[in-house]
Design an enzyme around this catalytic site. Sequence first.
Site, PDB file in Angstrom:
ATOM      1  N   GLU A   1       0.946 -36.445  -0.312  1.00 53.23           N
ATOM      2  CA  GLU A   1       0.354 -35.256   0.831  1.00 53.23           C
ATOM      3  C   GLU A   1      -0.112 -35.827   2.020  1.00 53.23           C
ATOM      4  O   GLU A   1       0.160 -35.044   3.075  1.00 53.23           O
ATOM      5  CB  GLU A   1      -0.739 -34.628  -0.098  1.00 53.23           C
ATOM      6  CG  GLU A   1      -0.649 -34.186  -1.735  1.00 53.23           C
ATOM      7  CD  GLU A   1       0.537 -32.914  -1.562  1.00 53.23           C
ATOM      8  OE1 GLU A   1       0.664 -32.377  -0.544  1.00 53.23           O
ATOM      9  OE2 GLU A   1       1.186 -32.698  -2.336  1.00 53.23           O
TER      10      GLU A   1
ATOM     11  N   GLY B   1       0.741  -1.102  -0.087  1.00 50.24           N
ATOM     12  CA  GLY B   1      -0.076   0.086  -0.017  1.00 50.24           C
ATOM     13  C   GLY B   1       0.773   1.217  -0.122  1.00 50.24           C
ATOM     14  O   GLY B   1       0.322   2.297   0.389  1.00 50.24           O
TER      15      GLY B   1
ATOM     16  N   THR C   1       1.858   3.295  -2.923  1.00 51.99           N
ATOM     17  CA  THR C   1       1.418   4.103  -3.621  1.00 51.99           C
ATOM     18  C   THR C   1       0.031   4.369  -3.195  1.00 51.99           C
ATOM     19  O   THR C   1      -0.462   5.655  -3.444  1.00 51.99           O
ATOM     20  CB  THR C   1       1.176   3.613  -5.102  1.00 51.99           C
ATOM     21  OG1 THR C   1       2.703   3.085  -5.442  1.00 51.99           O
ATOM     22  CG2 THR C   1       0.640   4.424  -6.021  1.00 51.99           C
TER      23      THR C   1
END
Length: 636
Positions: A422, A204, A206
């Site tokens: 997994e 954030g 800009t």
Amino acid sequence: MNRTARTILVYLAVIFLVVIAFQMVFNQATKPTELTLDEFSATLESGNVTSEVLMKDKSSELSGTATIDGASTEFIVRYPTEYAATVTDDLLAANVEFRVDAENPTIFDYLLTFIPYLLIFGLFFFVIMQMQGGGNKVMQFGKSKAKMVTKDTPTVVFSDVAGADEAVEELEEIKEFLAHPQKFRAMGAKIPKGVLLYGPPGTGKTLLARAVAGEANVPFFSISGSDFVEMFVGVGASRVRDLFDQAKQNAPSIVFIDEIDAVGRHRGAGLGGGHDEREQTLNQLLVELDGFDPNVGVIVIASTNRPDILDPALLRPGRFDRQVVVDRPDLKGREAILEVHAKGKPLADGIDLSVLARQTPGFTGADLANLINEAAILAARTGEDEVSLANLEEAIERVIAGPERKSRIMSDAEKKITAYHEGGHALVGYALPNADPIHKVTIIPRGRAGGYTLALPLEDKYYVRRSEMIDQLAMLLGGRTAEELIFVDPTTGAANDIEKATGIARKMVMEYGMSDKLGPLQYGKPEGEVFLGRDYSSRQDLSNEVAAAVDEEIRFLIHQAHDEALMILTTHEDALHRIADALIEKESLDAAAVTEILSDVPKWEHVPGSIRLKAPEGVRSVQGVVAARADTNQGL
């Protein structure tokens, strides 16, 4: 003149030039036959002149139509001025009608003569103007491209910024400096000349600058660092001078330079000692910020993702007096950001944004904005009237791992390998005492992954302990180890896990000083890049013996993590089969489902003062079996 009008003008000019060229070619093709005066006299005596003759008085020429070689031909005759009377007498003697053109040219005749040249010059001038981009005038490329924010520009205010309270407070003080300077001057305080905003991308910076532009009642000039440098030498410095001249004329004012590292990189880069246009631009910027001519009433705000590569002269007090870090938001900040972006979106009843904030540690403001937007898109795609919790959870996974790859069809064998891979991650992570809790396990391909195990911390962490990194290594290698345990022959699916594990182990040894053998020292200082403004040659601070010891320590950490994962998986092989079967059946398991399946798996602990694991009470250790397996696989 707008773009449409310029385009129409260019087309008209091109059409006119084509018509002129066509007319010239046509006139050349229909050019009349030129006769000498003797040839014309012979034709006239033979009575072959068949039309009225036109005599042009001032140019001493005549034209008409005659029968030459049996064909009707247009002719033209040019004669000396002194022969005009003789030619007239010959025409009268031959009874040929003629008329005399006095040739009194009008202004239109003169214009018609010069119009082609004017059009060619105008077209050339127009092309030269457009070469500078954006329609800038000729010789104006040294002017600044800064955009001045006016009242008509859509504004962002500080209330639109969330999750960066400290940065907002600093910038509100800048606004107060400009609005009431006398209050600070009465205390002998000087107005800061510059504020540097730095932090990771998407936090954030800009947006904060836009909020300053919306809040400040002073002129606000915005420009990007890359706008200073062009192909022409000296343009960057010229644009810096012009930018600050404009700002001083409108003082008090604010200048915002986005991505200042484009011109503010460390000086001394480049090879061969040649002149560097970027360095000249930076030197001019340094002078304008704090040089011999004092800069009064102009505050400079700059942003960058790389403060480490900026020139030290740019960062000293007097130029950028304040350096404000705009970091990733904490739990409270993420909740505030989610509330800002959730405005105007129909969220389903019962959605608690604080729970969503806890599920998104490490997310930046841009990530959270993308998350809410993705959830709204998913709800609209499925025809729902409101954004549901399922949409938000799917959006989190899209931001982290990418969209589902529904077109990828996995065979039963690959699905089984993925399930055990997994499942190995999940089981090892569940059993280790310092690993993050398992949030979700899936074998659905998403992004570049064939499946993934998502482990999220319960709270924000700013420091990571060595025991946590050791457990993270073991969890990363849990998938590869499960493949070895069940199928003996491992696959390439663990490439990314091995890459991450090796990177963590290398940092533990070389940067964090977490090796008992090598001690708390930093090894192998990162080499500076030439074009980041570092030295061309980097000093080697590792001897061959130390480098070999570093490699040995990294290898030891990886092998130790592999052994820990193998010990857990071998001890709880039944649980591994259960979670793999559940994944094959359901494809995705949430945190509650993982806890239910692995409820009989106790938490393991580390040996006090050591990184090695010890089996929980009541669990039969299989460490000897693991050691035997490790010895068997030495040659693989």
